[in-house]
Design a protein around this motif. Structure first.
Motif, PDB file in Angstrom:
ATOM      1  N   ASN A 165      -8.806 -14.896  21.119  1.00 42.78           N
ATOM      2  CA  ASN A 165      -8.792 -13.455  20.887  1.00 42.78           C
ATOM      3  C   ASN A 165     -10.096 -12.840  21.367  1.00 42.78           C
ATOM      4  N   MET A 166      -9.979 -11.703  21.976  1.00 45.82           N
ATOM      5  CA  MET A 166     -11.148 -10.965  22.429  1.00 45.82           C
ATOM      6  C   MET A 166     -10.944  -9.477  22.148  1.00 45.82           C
ATOM      7  N   GLU A 167     -12.040  -8.814  21.952  1.00 46.51           N
ATOM      8  CA  GLU A 167     -12.002  -7.374  21.689  1.00 46.51           C
ATOM      9  C   GLU A 167     -12.385  -6.629  22.951  1.00 46.51           C
ATOM     10  N   ILE A 168     -11.502  -5.733  23.373  1.00 38.30           N
ATOM     11  CA  ILE A 168     -11.729  -4.954  24.572  1.00 38.30           C
ATOM     12  C   ILE A 168     -11.582  -3.476  24.234  1.00 38.30           C
ATOM     13  N   MET A 169     -12.028  -2.624  25.129  1.00 47.38           N
ATOM     14  CA  MET A 169     -11.900  -1.177  24.969  1.00 47.38           C
ATOM     15  C   MET A 169     -10.731  -0.682  25.812  1.00 47.38           C
ATOM     16  N   VAL A 170      -9.824  -0.003  25.175  1.00 51.67           N
ATOM     17  CA  VAL A 170      -8.670   0.562  25.859  1.00 51.67           C
ATOM     18  C   VAL A 170      -8.705   2.074  25.677  1.00 51.67           C
ATOM     19  N   THR A 171      -7.923   2.772  26.475  1.00 52.32           N
ATOM     20  CA  THR A 171      -7.865   4.234  26.402  1.00 52.32           C
ATOM     21  C   THR A 171      -6.615   4.669  25.649  1.00 52.32           C
ATOM     22  N   GLN A 172      -6.770   5.719  24.868  1.00 50.01           N
ATOM     23  CA  GLN A 172      -5.646   6.365  24.216  1.00 50.01           C
ATOM     24  C   GLN A 172      -5.931   7.861  24.123  1.00 50.01           C
ATOM     25  N   GLN A 173      -4.888   8.628  23.863  1.00 54.17           N
ATOM     26  CA  GLN A 173      -5.069  10.065  23.773  1.00 54.17           C
ATOM     27  C   GLN A 173      -6.083  10.407  22.683  1.00 54.17           C
ATOM     28  N   ARG A 174      -6.902  11.405  22.941  1.00 55.64           N
ATOM     29  CA  ARG A 174      -7.952  11.765  22.002  1.00 55.64           C
ATOM     30  C   ARG A 174      -7.374  12.051  20.629  1.00 55.64           C
ATOM     31  N   ARG A 175      -8.093  11.668  19.596  1.00 57.66           N
ATOM     32  CA  ARG A 175      -7.540  11.671  18.246  1.00 57.66           C
ATOM     33  C   ARG A 175      -7.104  13.071  17.795  1.00 57.66           C
ATOM     34  N   ASP A 176      -7.917  14.095  18.063  1.00 54.72           N
ATOM     35  CA  ASP A 176      -7.540  15.435  17.611  1.00 54.72           C
ATOM     36  C   ASP A 176      -6.274  15.927  18.303  1.00 54.72           C
ATOM     37  N   LEU A 177      -6.110  15.576  19.581  1.00 55.42           N
ATOM     38  CA  LEU A 177      -4.889  15.958  20.286  1.00 55.42           C
ATOM     39  C   LEU A 177      -3.701  15.142  19.810  1.00 55.42           C
ATOM     40  N   GLN A 178      -3.929  13.876  19.520  1.00 51.02           N
ATOM     41  CA  GLN A 178      -2.853  13.004  19.057  1.00 51.02           C
ATOM     42  C   GLN A 178      -2.289  13.480  17.723  1.00 51.02           C
ATOM     43  N   MET A 179      -3.120  14.100  16.907  1.00 54.14           N
ATOM     44  CA  MET A 179      -2.673  14.581  15.599  1.00 54.14           C
ATOM     45  C   MET A 179      -2.099  15.995  15.662  1.00 54.14           C
ATOM     46  N   ILE A 181      -1.236  18.126  18.505  1.00 58.95           N
ATOM     47  CA  ILE A 181      -0.212  18.557  19.466  1.00 58.95           C
ATOM     48  C   ILE A 181       1.195  18.347  18.924  1.00 58.95           C
ATOM     49  N   PRO A 182       1.549  17.164  18.373  1.00 60.08           N
ATOM     50  CA  PRO A 182       2.897  17.032  17.777  1.00 60.08           C
ATOM     51  C   PRO A 182       3.125  17.998  16.620  1.00 60.08           C
ATOM     52  N   ALA A 183       2.087  18.259  15.817  1.00 64.24           N
ATOM     53  CA  ALA A 183       2.243  19.197  14.708  1.00 64.24           C
ATOM     54  C   ALA A 183       2.527  20.606  15.217  1.00 64.24           C
ATOM     55  N   LEU A 184       1.821  21.035  16.257  1.00 64.01           N
ATOM     56  CA  LEU A 184       2.054  22.369  16.816  1.00 64.01           C
ATOM     57  C   LEU A 184       3.415  22.458  17.482  1.00 64.01           C
ATOM     58  N   ARG A 185       3.852  21.391  18.113  1.00 64.49           N
ATOM     59  CA  ARG A 185       5.202  21.396  18.701  1.00 64.49           C
ATOM     60  C   ARG A 185       6.264  21.554  17.618  1.00 64.49           C
ATOM     61  N   LYS A 186       6.031  20.925  16.479  1.00 62.77           N
ATOM     62  CA  LYS A 186       6.979  21.066  15.370  1.00 62.77           C
ATOM     63  C   LYS A 186       6.996  22.496  14.851  1.00 62.77           C
ATOM     64  N   LEU A 187       5.818  23.098  14.702  1.00 59.47           N
ATOM     65  CA  LEU A 187       5.766  24.496  14.266  1.00 59.47           C
ATOM     66  C   LEU A 187       6.461  25.404  15.269  1.00 59.47           C
ATOM     67  N   ASP A 188       6.293  25.113  16.544  1.00 57.29           N
ATOM     68  CA  ASP A 188       6.948  25.889  17.603  1.00 57.29           C
ATOM     69  C   ASP A 188       8.457  25.819  17.449  1.00 57.29           C
ATOM     70  N   ALA A 189       8.982  24.600  17.292  1.00 60.64           N
ATOM     71  CA  ALA A 189      10.436  24.437  17.167  1.00 60.64           C
ATOM     72  C   ALA A 189      10.960  25.084  15.887  1.00 60.64           C
TER      73      ALA A 189
END
Length: 524
Positions: A165-179, A181-189
């Protein structure tokens, strides 16, 4: 129409009588065409442009020129997307001279302008037109797609082929956007779904502002929104079920409004205060507030509600001016408390403890202003943050939450118009009171923190969409319809279920959201 093509250096390079000269980019060629009538001038220019494209294979061909008149049918989605993102890349500077705005501000303006063009026609409680709804979903997806590529590095564990096992750095969507954007899309719908619930309503209707006085009757708009249509209800008012359903819809939209406001307030709080705004501030809080307001805030017997009652808040401009003064004083006091390079507290006329107390009082007033006047325009501080921010992700979150907040407030105001028209049929004396209900009119209890996560959790408990029939819970049994008509307990031949309880939330506050501003050393 006669068209003559001439090359550069030709002896006949001047227009004749009745002709106009038109330069092209095809090797310096020049075109003379007869002016003719005035009605077909624009069409003739388009035809000339098409003729020029066919005349020279080496001439540069403009995509806009092909779309404007040389190609049949509307532009495709790909062409529209290319044009929209080209404007974003150019920073709204179509000359390409590099004097455009930042990418963050360009995206913020694009989302704001899209919402203005789509929702500006939504002036009634009715479903959105299918064309506008399709356009909104399509183009907002284009603009929000930028957030999919805003990433951050996070640690992750990876197992190699040999089992280690090794620990590496990976990329993911920025945390504030990850939380958020889906919430705002729900409010939109949810907002669009609430509008769809009003399909086929018959107990209230609208009269155009240009209608005859006989059609308007006694129903006239007493507020400053004279361009909106006038609501009409039956002479006896709405039915009890419709009245409760409208109140349920209002509470549902109000919850969406508070969730959008919470996200918007959080994003604005996290934005850095621009240097341009700081340089425009006066040197102390007294100069920002004025002597009268400063004396009220620094008085030992300070009462925020009594303070607002004593202020002249009759117009939107006066409310916004007070909000600007309060926010400026908060920034001034915070900087004086936390900047290490300023004079020490013993050399100041106001102690550190007193200054912190004044700041808390100003935050309390700011909180009450936002509660009582949720529809006022943005303050100078918020506008400055939006204009000078360079964070694309924060700019998208702020603009998206802001336009959803505006839409929710507009829908709730339209529901209040119907309820107010119904109350006037019951008691015409209510016509003297033209003030709209604020967010605190129907809420009691202590000040409560407005948290985006908590507001979104409340939305999960309520149904996303409920039409009038769903609310009433009508269920007809054809076999027993005759027996129901003879029953004394039923009035209309259909049993009406008890409507769901409408939960009224408590007060909310922005004060705790502003607490993080008390450590501005990393910003200034």
């Amino acid at each position: 129409m006669m068209v003559r093509f001439l090359r550069r250096g030709h002896s006949l390079n001047r227009p004749e009588q009745g002709e106009e000269m038109f330069h092209t980019a095809a090797e310096g060629s020049t075109v003379f065409y007869s002016q003719g009538g005035g009605e077909g001038r624009s069409l003739e220019r388009q035809q000339i442009g098409c003729a020029l494209d066919r005349s020279s294979d080496r001439a540069p061909k403009s995509r806009l020129g092909r779309e404007s008149g040389c190609r049949d049918g509307p532009p495709s989605d790909m062409d529209q997307m290319k044009e929209k993102f080209a404007k974003l890349l150019l920073g709204e500077d179509m000359s390409g001279g590099g004097t455009g705005v930042t990418s963050a501000l360009a995206l913020s303006n694009a989302i704001t302008n899209l919402a203005a063009s789509v929702f500006s026609e939504q002036r009634r409680l009715e479903p959105m037109a299918a064309e506008r709804k399709t356009r909104w979903r399509k183009e907002i997806d284009w603009l929000l797609s930028v957030t999919d590529h805003i990433v951050e590095f996070v640690p992750s564990r990876q197992t190699s082929k040999d089992g280690s096992n090794m620990e590496i750095m990976v990329t993911q969507q920025r945390r504030d956007l990850q939380m958020n954007i889906p919430a705002l899309r729900k409010l939109d719908a949810m907002l669009i779904g609430y509008l769809d619930n009003f399909k086929g309503h018959s107990e209230f209707w609208y009269v155009s502002k240009d209608a005859d006085e006989s059609e308007k009757g006694n129903a006239k708009r007493s507020d400053d929104k004279w361009w909106l249509p006038i609501v009409k209800v039956p002479p006896n008012g709405l039915s009890e079920v419709s009245r409760k359903w409208l109140q349920f819809q209002k509470e549902s939209v109000n919850q969406v409004l508070k969730a959008a406001m919470a996200i918007n307030a959080q994003v604005l709080m996290e934005m850095e205060v621009p240097e341009a705004y700081i340089e425009s501030l006066p040197k102390n809080g007294r100069a920002s507030l004025g002597d009268a307001i400063y004396r009220c805030i620094t008085d030992d017997a300070f009462d925020p509600d009594q303070f607002l009652e004593s202020m002249d808040l009759s117009t939107e401009h006066k409310v916004l001016d007070l909000k600007n003064r309060i926010e400026a004083s908060i920034i001034i006091w915070m900087r004086k408390m936390h900047n290490k390079d300023t004079k020490s507290s013993w050399g100041s006329a106001v102690s550190m403890e007193k200054r912190e107390q004044f700041e808390e009082r100003a935050e309390t007033i700011l909180h009450l202003i936002k509660q009582r006047f949720p529809g006022i325009p943005q303050s100078a501080l918020d506008t400055s943050k939006i204009q000078y921010t360079k964070d694309v992700g924060q700019s998208i979150l702020e603009s998206y939450s802001r336009i959803l907040e505006s839409l929710a407030f507009a829908v709730m105001s339209q529901i209040e118009d119907v309820l107010r028209a119904d109350s006037l049929t019951q008691d015409p004396s209510h016509a003297k009171s033209g003030r709209r209900q604020s967010l605190t009119d129907s809420e009691v209890g202590p000040v409560k923190k407005l948290d985006p996560k908590e507001e979104m959790e409340k939305l999960k408990e309520a149904p996303n969409s409920m039409t009038l029939s769903d609310f009433m819970g009508w269920h007809f049994d054809p076999d027993s319809e005759a027996e129901k008509k003879n029953s004394e307990s039923l009035e209309d031949g259909a049993k009406i279920k008890k409507p769901p309880n409408i939960v009224t939330t408590k007060k909310f506050s922005y004060i705790e959201k502003l607490e993080n501003l008390r450590s501005p050393t990393a910003r200034h």
